[in-house]
Design a protein around this motif. Sequence first.
Motif, PDB file in Angstrom:
ATOM      1  N   THR A 120      18.436  -7.331  -3.721  1.00 28.69           N
ATOM      2  CA  THR A 120      18.795  -6.757  -2.348  1.00 28.69           C
ATOM      3  C   THR A 120      19.597  -8.167  -1.656  1.00 28.69           C
ATOM      4  OG1 THR A 120      18.124  -6.011  -0.240  1.00 28.69           O
ATOM      5  CG2 THR A 120      16.634  -7.384  -1.311  1.00 28.69           C
ATOM      6  N   ASP A 121      20.419  -7.813  -0.671  1.00 33.05           N
ATOM      7  CA  ASP A 121      21.248  -8.739   0.057  1.00 33.05           C
ATOM      8  C   ASP A 121      20.186  -9.119   1.246  1.00 33.05           C
ATOM      9  OD1 ASP A 121      24.201  -7.947  -1.485  1.00 33.05           O
ATOM     10  OD2 ASP A 121      22.992  -9.378  -2.066  1.00 33.05           O
ATOM     11  N   GLU A 122      19.513  -8.289   1.560  1.00 34.21           N
ATOM     12  CA  GLU A 122      18.688  -8.514   2.823  1.00 34.21           C
ATOM     13  C   GLU A 122      17.349  -9.144   2.688  1.00 34.21           C
ATOM     14  OE1 GLU A 122      18.372  -4.451   4.631  1.00 34.21           O
ATOM     15  OE2 GLU A 122      20.647  -4.216   4.718  1.00 34.21           O
ATOM     16  N   GLY A 123      17.040 -10.050   3.656  1.00 36.73           N
ATOM     17  CA  GLY A 123      15.496 -10.741   3.305  1.00 36.73           C
ATOM     18  C   GLY A 123      14.693  -9.745   4.458  1.00 36.73           C
ATOM     19  N   GLY A 124      13.086 -10.123   4.362  1.00 41.10           N
ATOM     20  CA  GLY A 124      12.418  -9.533   5.081  1.00 41.10           C
ATOM     21  C   GLY A 124      11.055  -9.262   4.438  1.00 41.10           C
ATOM     22  N   ILE A 125      10.187  -8.884   5.330  1.00 43.43           N
ATOM     23  CA  ILE A 125       8.987  -8.433   5.024  1.00 43.43           C
ATOM     24  C   ILE A 125       8.248  -7.095   5.187  1.00 43.43           C
ATOM     25  CG2 ILE A 125       6.385  -8.913   5.280  1.00 43.43           C
ATOM     26  CD1 ILE A 125       7.256 -11.849   6.063  1.00 43.43           C
ATOM     27  N   VAL A 126       7.910  -6.344   4.019  1.00 45.79           N
ATOM     28  CA  VAL A 126       7.190  -5.032   4.366  1.00 45.79           C
ATOM     29  C   VAL A 126       5.794  -5.087   4.355  1.00 45.79           C
ATOM     30  CG1 VAL A 126       7.316  -2.737   3.347  1.00 45.79           C
ATOM     31  CG2 VAL A 126       9.367  -4.017   3.584  1.00 45.79           C
ATOM     32  N   PRO A 127       4.973  -4.832   5.129  1.00 44.31           N
ATOM     33  CA  PRO A 127       3.450  -5.148   5.144  1.00 44.31           C
ATOM     34  C   PRO A 127       3.002  -3.710   4.492  1.00 44.31           C
ATOM     35  CG  PRO A 127       4.084  -4.591   7.198  1.00 44.31           C
ATOM     36  CD  PRO A 127       5.435  -4.864   6.623  1.00 44.31           C
ATOM     37  N   ALA A 128       1.729  -3.828   3.893  1.00 46.42           N
ATOM     38  CA  ALA A 128       1.333  -2.859   3.150  1.00 46.42           C
ATOM     39  C   ALA A 128       0.035  -2.139   4.158  1.00 46.42           C
ATOM     40  CB  ALA A 128       0.524  -2.712   1.999  1.00 46.42           C
ATOM     41  N   PRO A 129      -0.149  -0.938   3.887  1.00 47.90           N
ATOM     42  CA  PRO A 129      -1.536  -0.081   4.595  1.00 47.90           C
ATOM     43  C   PRO A 129      -2.544  -1.267   4.751  1.00 47.90           C
ATOM     44  CG  PRO A 129      -0.365   1.507   3.527  1.00 47.90           C
ATOM     45  CD  PRO A 129       0.289   0.430   3.083  1.00 47.90           C
ATOM     46  N   PRO A 130      -3.278  -1.419   5.778  1.00 42.99           N
ATOM     47  CA  PRO A 130      -4.279  -2.420   5.794  1.00 42.99           C
ATOM     48  C   PRO A 130      -5.548  -1.885   5.042  1.00 42.99           C
ATOM     49  CG  PRO A 130      -4.197  -1.697   7.941  1.00 42.99           C
ATOM     50  CD  PRO A 130      -2.718  -1.040   7.315  1.00 42.99           C
ATOM     51  N   PHE A 131      -6.360  -2.821   4.792  1.00 41.17           N
ATOM     52  CA  PHE A 131      -7.659  -2.534   3.903  1.00 41.17           C
ATOM     53  C   PHE A 131      -8.491  -3.606   4.562  1.00 41.17           C
ATOM     54  CE2 PHE A 131     -11.210  -2.405   1.011  1.00 41.17           C
ATOM     55  CZ  PHE A 131     -11.356  -0.940   0.862  1.00 41.17           C
ATOM     56  N   PRO A 132      -9.632  -3.440   4.896  1.00 39.77           N
ATOM     57  CA  PRO A 132     -10.520  -4.303   5.507  1.00 39.77           C
ATOM     58  C   PRO A 132     -10.708  -5.486   4.451  1.00 39.77           C
ATOM     59  CG  PRO A 132     -11.516  -2.238   5.930  1.00 39.77           C
ATOM     60  CD  PRO A 132     -10.400  -1.825   4.708  1.00 39.77           C
ATOM     61  N   GLY A 133     -10.367  -6.871   4.754  1.00 33.37           N
ATOM     62  CA  GLY A 133     -10.730  -7.787   4.127  1.00 33.37           C
ATOM     63  C   GLY A 133      -9.581  -8.132   3.190  1.00 33.37           C
ATOM     64  N   LEU A 134      -8.599  -7.436   3.166  1.00 35.51           N
ATOM     65  CA  LEU A 134      -7.490  -7.560   2.209  1.00 35.51           C
ATOM     66  C   LEU A 134      -6.156  -6.880   2.539  1.00 35.51           C
ATOM     67  CD1 LEU A 134      -7.754  -6.701  -1.735  1.00 35.51           C
ATOM     68  CD2 LEU A 134      -5.611  -6.275  -0.500  1.00 35.51           C
ATOM     69  N   GLU A 135      -5.061  -7.882   2.577  1.00 40.02           N
ATOM     70  CA  GLU A 135      -3.732  -7.605   3.194  1.00 40.02           C
ATOM     71  C   GLU A 135      -2.829  -7.857   1.929  1.00 40.02           C
ATOM     72  OE1 GLU A 135      -2.682  -9.750   6.777  1.00 40.02           O
ATOM     73  OE2 GLU A 135      -4.433  -9.309   7.604  1.00 40.02           O
ATOM     74  N   ARG A 136      -1.832  -7.060   2.016  1.00 40.77           N
ATOM     75  CA  ARG A 136      -0.527  -7.177   1.134  1.00 40.77           C
ATOM     76  C   ARG A 136       0.804  -6.975   1.706  1.00 40.77           C
ATOM     77  NH1 ARG A 136      -0.996  -1.785  -1.828  1.00 40.77           N
ATOM     78  NH2 ARG A 136      -1.804  -1.164   0.136  1.00 40.77           N
ATOM     79  N   ILE A 137       1.805  -7.625   1.344  1.00 41.70           N
ATOM     80  CA  ILE A 137       3.038  -7.863   1.752  1.00 41.70           C
ATOM     81  C   ILE A 137       3.962  -7.650   0.623  1.00 41.70           C
ATOM     82  CG2 ILE A 137       2.416  -8.941   3.746  1.00 41.70           C
ATOM     83  CD1 ILE A 137       4.028 -11.072   2.705  1.00 41.70           C
ATOM     84  N   ASP A 138       5.152  -7.152   0.773  1.00 42.93           N
ATOM     85  CA  ASP A 138       6.450  -7.313   0.070  1.00 42.93           C
ATOM     86  C   ASP A 138       7.422  -8.222   0.705  1.00 42.93           C
ATOM     87  OD1 ASP A 138       8.399  -5.862  -2.419  1.00 42.93           O
ATOM     88  OD2 ASP A 138       9.396  -6.291  -0.649  1.00 42.93           O
ATOM     89  N   ALA A 139       7.743  -9.164  -0.109  1.00 44.33           N
ATOM     90  CA  ALA A 139       8.736 -10.319   0.869  1.00 44.33           C
ATOM     91  C   ALA A 139       9.820 -10.658  -0.091  1.00 44.33           C
ATOM     92  CB  ALA A 139       7.934 -11.791   0.780  1.00 44.33           C
ATOM     93  N   ARG A 140      10.945 -10.737   0.551  1.00 41.57           N
ATOM     94  CA  ARG A 140      12.438 -10.846  -0.089  1.00 41.57           C
ATOM     95  C   ARG A 140      13.167 -12.130   0.881  1.00 41.57           C
ATOM     96  NH1 ARG A 140      14.255  -6.465  -3.435  1.00 41.57           N
ATOM     97  NH2 ARG A 140      12.942  -4.945  -3.210  1.00 41.57           N
ATOM     98  N   PHE A 141      13.532 -13.060   0.473  1.00 41.88           N
ATOM     99  CA  PHE A 141      14.051 -14.165   1.162  1.00 41.88           C
ATOM    100  C   PHE A 141      15.032 -14.925   0.607  1.00 41.88           C
ATOM    101  CE2 PHE A 141       9.558 -14.099   2.866  1.00 41.88           C
ATOM    102  CZ  PHE A 141       9.938 -13.863   4.162  1.00 41.88           C
ATOM    103  N   PHE A 142      15.980 -15.508   1.126  1.00 38.45           N
ATOM    104  CA  PHE A 142      17.004 -16.605   0.943  1.00 38.45           C
ATOM    105  C   PHE A 142      16.872 -17.908   1.554  1.00 38.45           C
ATOM    106  CE2 PHE A 142      18.952 -12.368  -0.211  1.00 38.45           C
ATOM    107  CZ  PHE A 142      19.450 -12.540  -0.985  1.00 38.45           C
TER     108      PHE A 142
END
Length: 336
Positions: free
Chosen positions: A20-42
């Motif tokens: 992808t030519d776009e950067g950014g962060i996509v957070p996942a639905p939260p869960f107690p004690g655990l977070e997830r993200i998808d990250a794309r950067f240049f």
Amino acid sequence: MSPDLGWNEQSGLERLCGRTDEGGIVPAPPFPGLERIDARFFGNAFEPHRHDTYAIGVTLHGVQTFRYRGEVRNSLPGQVIVLHPDEMHDGGAATDAGLHYRILYLEPALLRRSLAASYAPLPFVRDPVVTDRRLRETLLPCLSDIEGELDELAVVQLVTELADGLSRHADGPAPSRITLDVPRLEMARDYLEANLDRVVRSDALEGVTGLDRFSLARQFRAFFGTSPHRYLLMRRLARATALIQAGENLADIAARTGFADQSHLNRQFKKAFGVTPGRWGALTRARRQSPARAGAAFPPFFEKPRRPDSLLSRNSGRKTAAHSCCNCSSGDVTPR
């Protein structure tokens, strides 16, 4: 290692690796004690900072570069990154191709609960870039569907396996032997099979067995060869295959087998067996069954697994059950 983590190298993550030519962060639905993200950067993405959690992720595309504990580190596609809580680091893409990764942030208190039985210190992985297929595959279920909600039983198993994986790479004593409480494990198995159409929570299994959820997760896998979450899922799918073969409506089957809806059933069925429920139903209707298979509840390409001969059948006394691993060469489990 190739600049992209593709299907041939990491089955199940292929669809995560699109450019992808776009950067950014996509957070996942939260869960107690655990977070997830998808990250794309240049370029440089993060200035030096620190987390109060473990940061454990997989590089999917490009070269991930960061300074950690006084050294510049680089992670290639397929490698696992493990950052200890409160360690300063930065981060970005090392090349013009950019960077794509997925990562989870795990609260130490949650990890500590899975280590409580051994009274071990929190594992510190000295090398933050790890090449470990087993650890990578531990992360796969929660990172492959970044937009999906996490199931509580699945999280318990995830944290348990992460604790084991981090301990393998950490400085410290080797993991202790596992003692199996066979009667309690069979109570857990029976409870799961009796509640296929309901949401099963960890506190319910704790109440039934008297074991804490992390001890149960370890012992259950050692005894039955799979996690409570996976065992429950496969029993639900087994019931679903029988209902499909009986000609039931898929929406009704989903409701009767504990899935949120037909779409949820479709995803889990295809993930487990490689075809959708509708496709399998069509195949079984089109195939002329032999007399030996008439009325069978399972298609020929995924027979219902049989319990090992060393485990007592349900028609015999369970309290004296033995496990085939008690005298195995690895010597890592002991029934009681």
